[in-house]
Design an enzyme around this catalytic site. Structure first.
Site, mmCIF file in Angstrom:
data_model
loop_
_atom_site.group_PDB
_atom_site.id
_atom_site.type_symbol
_atom_site.label_atom_id
_atom_site.label_comp_id
_atom_site.label_asym_id
_atom_site.label_seq_id
_atom_site.Cartn_x
_atom_site.Cartn_y
_atom_site.Cartn_z
ATOM 1 N N CYS A 1 -0.562 -6.989 7.486
ATOM 2 C CA CYS A 1 -1.306 -5.894 8.100
ATOM 3 C C CYS A 1 -2.697 -6.370 8.524
ATOM 4 O O CYS A 1 -3.489 -6.820 7.677
ATOM 5 C CB CYS A 1 -1.434 -4.736 7.111
ATOM 6 S SG CYS A 1 -2.519 -3.409 7.698
ATOM 7 N N LYS B 1 7.328 2.791 -0.162
ATOM 8 C CA LYS B 1 6.041 2.771 -0.838
ATOM 9 C C LYS B 1 6.149 3.141 -2.313
ATOM 10 O O LYS B 1 6.854 4.093 -2.664
ATOM 11 C CB LYS B 1 5.083 3.742 -0.133
ATOM 12 C CG LYS B 1 4.818 3.390 1.318
ATOM 13 C CD LYS B 1 4.016 4.457 2.035
ATOM 14 C CE LYS B 1 3.850 4.105 3.514
ATOM 15 N NZ LYS B 1 3.118 5.145 4.263
ATOM 16 N N VAL C 1 -2.668 1.338 4.043
ATOM 17 C CA VAL C 1 -3.467 0.247 3.492
ATOM 18 C C VAL C 1 -4.444 -0.220 4.562
ATOM 19 O O VAL C 1 -4.188 -0.046 5.755
ATOM 20 C CB VAL C 1 -2.571 -0.930 3.026
ATOM 21 C CG1 VAL C 1 -1.685 -0.512 1.883
ATOM 22 C CG2 VAL C 1 -1.735 -1.500 4.181
ATOM 23 N N SER D 1 -9.947 0.651 6.484
ATOM 24 C CA SER D 1 -10.645 -0.633 6.496
ATOM 25 C C SER D 1 -12.108 -0.502 6.905
ATOM 26 O O SER D 1 -12.986 -1.152 6.311
ATOM 27 C CB SER D 1 -9.925 -1.621 7.417
ATOM 28 O OG SER D 1 -9.908 -1.171 8.760
#
Length: 254
Positions: free
Chosen positions: A27, A54, A67, A81
């Site tokens: 990712c 998950k 994520v 992020s």
């Protein structure tokens, strides 16, 4: 470190007291946070998760099930992020990854915002090629040309300056993956050095940065993951070597 991706039914590993990042190895958004942690020389644990299956406990740290998520104290986390990385740069100010100049910080955020159309074209090419339109390829190259002009105008090795900063660590994970597109049959996305000399030199320089080098994956590796995902069976654990390690997480008993 095991690169096994935990999934539904797997037990949450014990908390060690360090910062802990919930991520997926392929990712780009999770990679952004890993690069910032590396650049800050912070101690942290990584927990990789299978995003198709998950673990139930992931939602305790990331309500959307996305994520990265950062567990900053046991049981307490933030996600996304950009949110995580701005937090890390303020919480751990050395080395500073943003300019002290408010205008330059704003300009860096504009660069990231304008890069969104490039990212969108990448995702369509990599994982939804049947819906790829000519204008998406055009937008991809327009975005790269604009970024190259900004690099040249700044006249520094990195967008941040003589050392890479938050803006560089935010963009680089996508450049790492762009190189895989020609390998999966998308040559129109190649970065021709004759056209993108400054940009290619920038990408090559980023690959040598210690924070990047320790986590970087080759174009061939990314291409293999893309192909596996497009076949409907994403091979999350293609890099895992935990079979030789006694610390593999165990599944819950039925």
């Amino acid at each position: 470190m095991s690169e096994k991706h935990l999934q539904t039914g797997d037990v949450l590993p014990p908390y060690s007291g360090k910062l802990r990042v919930f991520a997926m190895r392929f990712c780009p958004y999770a990679e952004r946070t890993v690069l910032v942690l590396n650049a800050k020389n912070l101690q942290y644990d990584l927990v990789f998760v299978n995003l198709d299956h998950k673990p139930e406990w992931l939602f305790n740290f990331s309500p959307k099930g996305t994520v990265p998520a950062l567990e900053y104290e046991q049981g307490k986390a933030i996600f996304d992020s950009n949110i995580i990385n701005f937090y890390l740069d303020e919480k751990y100010p050395e080395p500073a990854l943003q300019s002290a100049d408010p205008l330059r910080r704003a300009q860096d955020k504009i660069i990231v915002e304008l890069f969104a159309s490039v990212q969108s074209a990448f995702y369509t090419a990599a994982y939804n090629a049947q819906n790829l339109q000519p204008e998406m390829v055009e937008n991809y190259h327009k975005g790269l040309e604009s970024l190259q002009k900004e690099l040249v105008a700044r006249g520094t090795k990195y967008l941040h300056g003589d050392t890479p900063g938050l803006v560089d660590f935010t963009l680089f994970p996508f450049f790492e993956r762009f190189e895989a597109l020609p390998l999966i049959g998308k040559p129109e996305f190649a970065l021709d050095k004759a056209k993108y000399e400054a940009l290619v030199n920038y990408i090559d320089a980023m690959k040598t940065v210690p924070a990047v080098k320790s986590y970087y994956l080759t174009a061939e590796t990314h291409a293999k993951f893309m192909e596996s995902r497009n076949k409907g069976d994403a091979n999350y654990n293609m890099l895992d070597t935990s079979d030789v390690c006694c610390m593999r997480p165990r599944k819950k008993k039925e």
